[in-house]
Design a protein around this motif. Structure first.
Motif, mmCIF file in Angstrom:
data_model
loop_
_atom_site.group_PDB
_atom_site.id
_atom_site.type_symbol
_atom_site.label_atom_id
_atom_site.label_comp_id
_atom_site.label_asym_id
_atom_site.label_seq_id
_atom_site.Cartn_x
_atom_site.Cartn_y
_atom_site.Cartn_z
ATOM 1 N N PRO A 244 0.813 -1.225 0.000
ATOM 2 C CA PRO A 244 0.000 0.000 0.000
ATOM 3 C C PRO A 244 0.845 1.274 0.000
ATOM 4 C CG PRO A 244 -0.864 -1.587 1.574
ATOM 5 C CD PRO A 244 0.455 -2.110 1.104
ATOM 6 N N ASP A 245 1.983 1.246 0.679
ATOM 7 C CA ASP A 245 2.843 2.429 0.717
ATOM 8 C C ASP A 245 3.403 2.741 -0.663
ATOM 9 O OD1 ASP A 245 2.506 2.905 3.458
ATOM 10 O OD2 ASP A 245 4.050 1.451 3.974
ATOM 11 N N ALA A 246 3.738 1.680 -1.421
ATOM 12 C CA ALA A 246 4.252 1.890 -2.777
ATOM 13 C C ALA A 246 3.165 2.461 -3.686
ATOM 14 C CB ALA A 246 4.782 0.572 -3.345
ATOM 15 N N VAL A 247 1.920 2.002 -3.497
ATOM 16 C CA VAL A 247 0.803 2.536 -4.281
ATOM 17 C C VAL A 247 0.615 4.017 -3.975
ATOM 18 C CG1 VAL A 247 -1.695 2.418 -4.654
ATOM 19 C CG2 VAL A 247 -0.359 0.302 -4.471
ATOM 20 N N ILE A 248 0.698 4.381 -2.717
ATOM 21 C CA ILE A 248 0.502 5.784 -2.321
ATOM 22 C C ILE A 248 1.623 6.669 -2.864
ATOM 23 C CG2 ILE A 248 0.453 7.338 -0.320
ATOM 24 C CD1 ILE A 248 -1.043 5.106 1.181
ATOM 25 N N ARG A 249 2.835 6.127 -2.917
ATOM 26 C CA ARG A 249 3.964 6.930 -3.421
ATOM 27 C C ARG A 249 3.821 7.219 -4.907
ATOM 28 N NH1 ARG A 249 7.040 3.619 0.120
ATOM 29 N NH2 ARG A 249 7.551 2.218 -1.606
ATOM 30 N N ALA A 271 -7.320 2.688 2.494
ATOM 31 C CA ALA A 271 -8.199 3.568 3.273
ATOM 32 C C ALA A 271 -7.703 3.718 4.703
ATOM 33 C CB ALA A 271 -9.624 3.011 3.255
ATOM 34 N N ARG A 272 -7.131 2.650 5.254
ATOM 35 C CA ARG A 272 -6.622 2.735 6.631
ATOM 36 C C ARG A 272 -5.428 3.666 6.750
ATOM 37 N NH1 ARG A 272 -7.496 -2.762 6.230
ATOM 38 N NH2 ARG A 272 -5.272 -3.185 6.025
ATOM 39 N N LYS A 273 -4.777 3.963 5.634
ATOM 40 C CA LYS A 273 -3.604 4.830 5.658
ATOM 41 C C LYS A 273 -3.944 6.285 5.322
ATOM 42 C CE LYS A 273 -0.130 1.291 4.703
ATOM 43 N NZ LYS A 273 0.708 1.627 5.880
ATOM 44 N N ALA A 274 -5.218 6.585 5.192
ATOM 45 C CA ALA A 274 -5.632 7.948 4.851
ATOM 46 C C ALA A 274 -5.236 8.918 5.954
ATOM 47 C CB ALA A 274 -7.138 8.007 4.609
ATOM 48 N N GLY A 275 -4.610 10.005 5.569
ATOM 49 C CA GLY A 275 -4.178 11.026 6.517
ATOM 50 C C GLY A 275 -3.791 12.289 5.783
ATOM 51 N N LYS A 276 -3.279 13.250 6.498
ATOM 52 C CA LYS A 276 -2.946 14.550 5.908
ATOM 53 C C LYS A 276 -1.964 14.417 4.752
ATOM 54 C CE LYS A 276 -0.976 19.054 7.133
ATOM 55 N NZ LYS A 276 -0.400 19.885 8.220
ATOM 56 N N ASP A 277 -0.969 13.539 4.902
ATOM 57 C CA ASP A 277 0.093 13.428 3.894
ATOM 58 C C ASP A 277 -0.219 12.429 2.786
ATOM 59 O OD1 ASP A 277 1.596 15.280 5.344
ATOM 60 O OD2 ASP A 277 2.467 13.710 6.611
ATOM 61 N N SER A 291 -15.496 2.272 -10.951
ATOM 62 C CA SER A 291 -16.255 3.185 -10.095
ATOM 63 C C SER A 291 -16.639 2.574 -8.754
ATOM 64 C CB SER A 291 -17.509 3.662 -10.824
ATOM 65 O OG SER A 291 -18.319 2.557 -11.196
ATOM 66 N N GLU A 292 -17.057 1.293 -8.750
ATOM 67 C CA GLU A 292 -17.505 0.711 -7.481
ATOM 68 C C GLU A 292 -16.365 0.604 -6.476
ATOM 69 O OE1 GLU A 292 -16.945 -2.850 -10.314
ATOM 70 O OE2 GLU A 292 -17.497 -0.734 -10.389
ATOM 71 N N PHE A 293 -15.153 0.338 -6.975
ATOM 72 C CA PHE A 293 -14.013 0.248 -6.067
ATOM 73 C C PHE A 293 -13.496 1.629 -5.690
ATOM 74 C CE2 PHE A 293 -14.054 -3.985 -7.943
ATOM 75 C CZ PHE A 293 -13.911 -4.760 -6.805
ATOM 76 N N GLY A 294 -13.587 2.566 -6.621
ATOM 77 C CA GLY A 294 -13.201 3.933 -6.286
ATOM 78 C C GLY A 294 -14.075 4.518 -5.195
ATOM 79 N N VAL A 295 -15.394 4.260 -5.295
ATOM 80 C CA VAL A 295 -16.318 4.730 -4.253
ATOM 81 C C VAL A 295 -15.998 4.066 -2.923
ATOM 82 C CG1 VAL A 295 -18.733 4.719 -3.505
ATOM 83 C CG2 VAL A 295 -18.158 5.320 -5.867
ATOM 84 N N LEU A 296 -15.737 2.766 -2.944
ATOM 85 C CA LEU A 296 -15.383 2.049 -1.721
ATOM 86 C C LEU A 296 -14.144 2.657 -1.071
ATOM 87 C CD1 LEU A 296 -15.504 -0.475 0.197
ATOM 88 C CD2 LEU A 296 -14.024 -1.610 -1.474
ATOM 89 N N LEU A 297 -13.112 2.908 -1.866
ATOM 90 C CA LEU A 297 -11.861 3.437 -1.332
ATOM 91 C C LEU A 297 -12.062 4.833 -0.749
ATOM 92 C CD1 LEU A 297 -8.869 3.589 -0.819
ATOM 93 C CD2 LEU A 297 -8.499 4.018 -3.261
ATOM 94 N N VAL A 298 -12.697 5.707 -1.491
ATOM 95 C CA VAL A 298 -12.864 7.085 -1.015
ATOM 96 C C VAL A 298 -13.786 7.132 0.199
ATOM 97 C CG1 VAL A 298 -13.704 9.383 -1.615
ATOM 98 C CG2 VAL A 298 -12.346 8.082 -3.265
ATOM 99 N N ARG A 299 -14.851 6.375 0.161
ATOM 100 C CA ARG A 299 -15.779 6.365 1.311
ATOM 101 C C ARG A 299 -15.063 5.956 2.592
ATOM 102 N NH1 ARG A 299 -19.558 1.416 1.478
ATOM 103 N NH2 ARG A 299 -17.564 0.598 2.246
ATOM 104 N N ASP A 300 -14.292 4.853 2.541
ATOM 105 C CA ASP A 300 -13.603 4.392 3.743
ATOM 106 C C ASP A 300 -12.458 5.325 4.132
ATOM 107 O OD1 ASP A 300 -15.345 2.318 3.777
ATOM 108 O OD2 ASP A 300 -13.921 0.770 3.159
#
Length: 326
Positions: A244-249, A271-277, A291-300
């Motif tokens: 997940p960290d590599a995806v975020i980078r 989603a668990r890694k969502a934060g200011k940075d 779209s269904e997975f994008g909504v899931l990710l953003v919602r969580d």
């Protein structure tokens, strides 16, 4: 009634001493909800498995005091303070034991013992339709209780499991396959089946890191063959998730898994890694997802970090998914 409402009901009924009976299938967490309600009310809990009692166990043993015989009540019955006397598996107890409990519930006494004023009686048992061992409750005893039907609620269980520290793979699988949290069919003679209790056992087994050769067999013996095979497949994909960290980078070039279960688990991890940075990059990645997975990710992610909605990418994501959101 879901566990949250059961607990709210108990918090209302226990303080004024109203006896309550919880009905529910095996393994749904009846005893845990009673324990949580007692703790939140600041009351002691005495958990008595009625099915293990003999009729004489509640009344106690006699002793001779001169020309008079007196009954000595058992040490497990309360003498003072405030609390909840929990008679678990009451309707599985033999009729003579139920008769002894009848007096305790109806008259708040057994023989010469009297239940202290600050104590309430809560009982629980399986339904006759669940093919568990049960004896029909006498109507006079049943009429003394407020009867509450216990139903399984996925969100309640997930919130509890998160707080209890159960393994992330268990939580993500139940989110992906919520119907498998509790899949008990009384028509099948299955020794193991999926239930909130058995998934807790499965989490403990995985935390112990069993030998891979026996892992599937242990899971089959815990949640049943069908659920175990499906969970094992999810587990293989879960253990091969992109970092997940590599995806975020690198959200614009990171791989997007093709397998829905893998993508689902990755969305939960991000989603668990969502934060200011991380919020901006997480939404950027969500823009690339179906779209269904994008909504899931953003919602969580918003649940984890409310400021996700203030990122520059959130407006673009909301516009791109307006049809789904509306």
């Amino acid at each position: 009634m879901n566990p949250a409402r059961i607990k709210t009901s108990l918090r209302s009924l226990i303080p004024f001493g109203q006896p309550v009976f919880l009905w529910g299938a095996p393994g749904v967490g009846k005893s845990q909800v009673v324990a949580q309600a007692a703790e939140e009310l600041g009351r002691e809990l005495i958990d008595i498995r009625a099915v293990l009692l003999d009729p004489v166990d509640l009344r106690g043993l006699p002793s001779v005091d001169g020309p008079v015989a007196r009954w000595n009540p058992p040490a497990f019955l309360p003498r003072e303070g405030t609390g909840v006397l929990f008679l678990d598996e009451l309707n599985a107890a033999p009729p003579l034991v139920q008769a002894a409990c009848y007096q305790l519930v109806l008259d708040r006494r057994v023989g010469e013992y009297e239940l202290p004023e600050g104590w309430s009686v809560v009982a629980a048992g399986n339904r006759e339709t669940d093919r568990a061992v049960t004896h029909r409750m006498p109507s006079a005893l049943a009429n003394r209780f407020v009867h509450l039907d216990f139903s399984v609620d996925v969100n309640d269980w997930l919130a509890w499991a998160e707080q209890a520290g159960l393994g992330r793979e268990i939580l993500d699988f139940i989110r992906f396959r919520p119907n498998l949290l509790h899949a008990f069919d009384p028509r099948q003679n299955e020794k193991a089946f999926p239930s909130p209790r058995s998934w807790e056992f499965a989490a403990r087994i995985l935390a112990a890191k069993p030998d891979p050769e026996v892992e599937l067999g242990l899971l089959k013996g815990t949640v049943g063959p069908g659920a175990a095979v499906e969970f094992a497949g999810f587990l293989r994909m879960f253990r091969q998730l992109p970092d997940p960290d590599a995806v975020i980078r690198k959200p614009l070039t990171a791989v997007i898994p093709e397998e829905p279960a893998t993508l689902y688990a990755l969305c939960e991890a991000l989603a668990r890694k969502a934060g200011k940075d991380t919020a901006e990059n997480i939404v950027e990645y969500a823009l690339r997802l179906p779209s269904e997975f994008g909504v899931l990710l953003v919602r969580d992610a918003v649940r984890q970090h409310r400021e996700v909605v203030d990122t520059p990418s959130f407006g673009r994501w909301a516009e791109a998914n307006s049809a789904v959101l509306l």
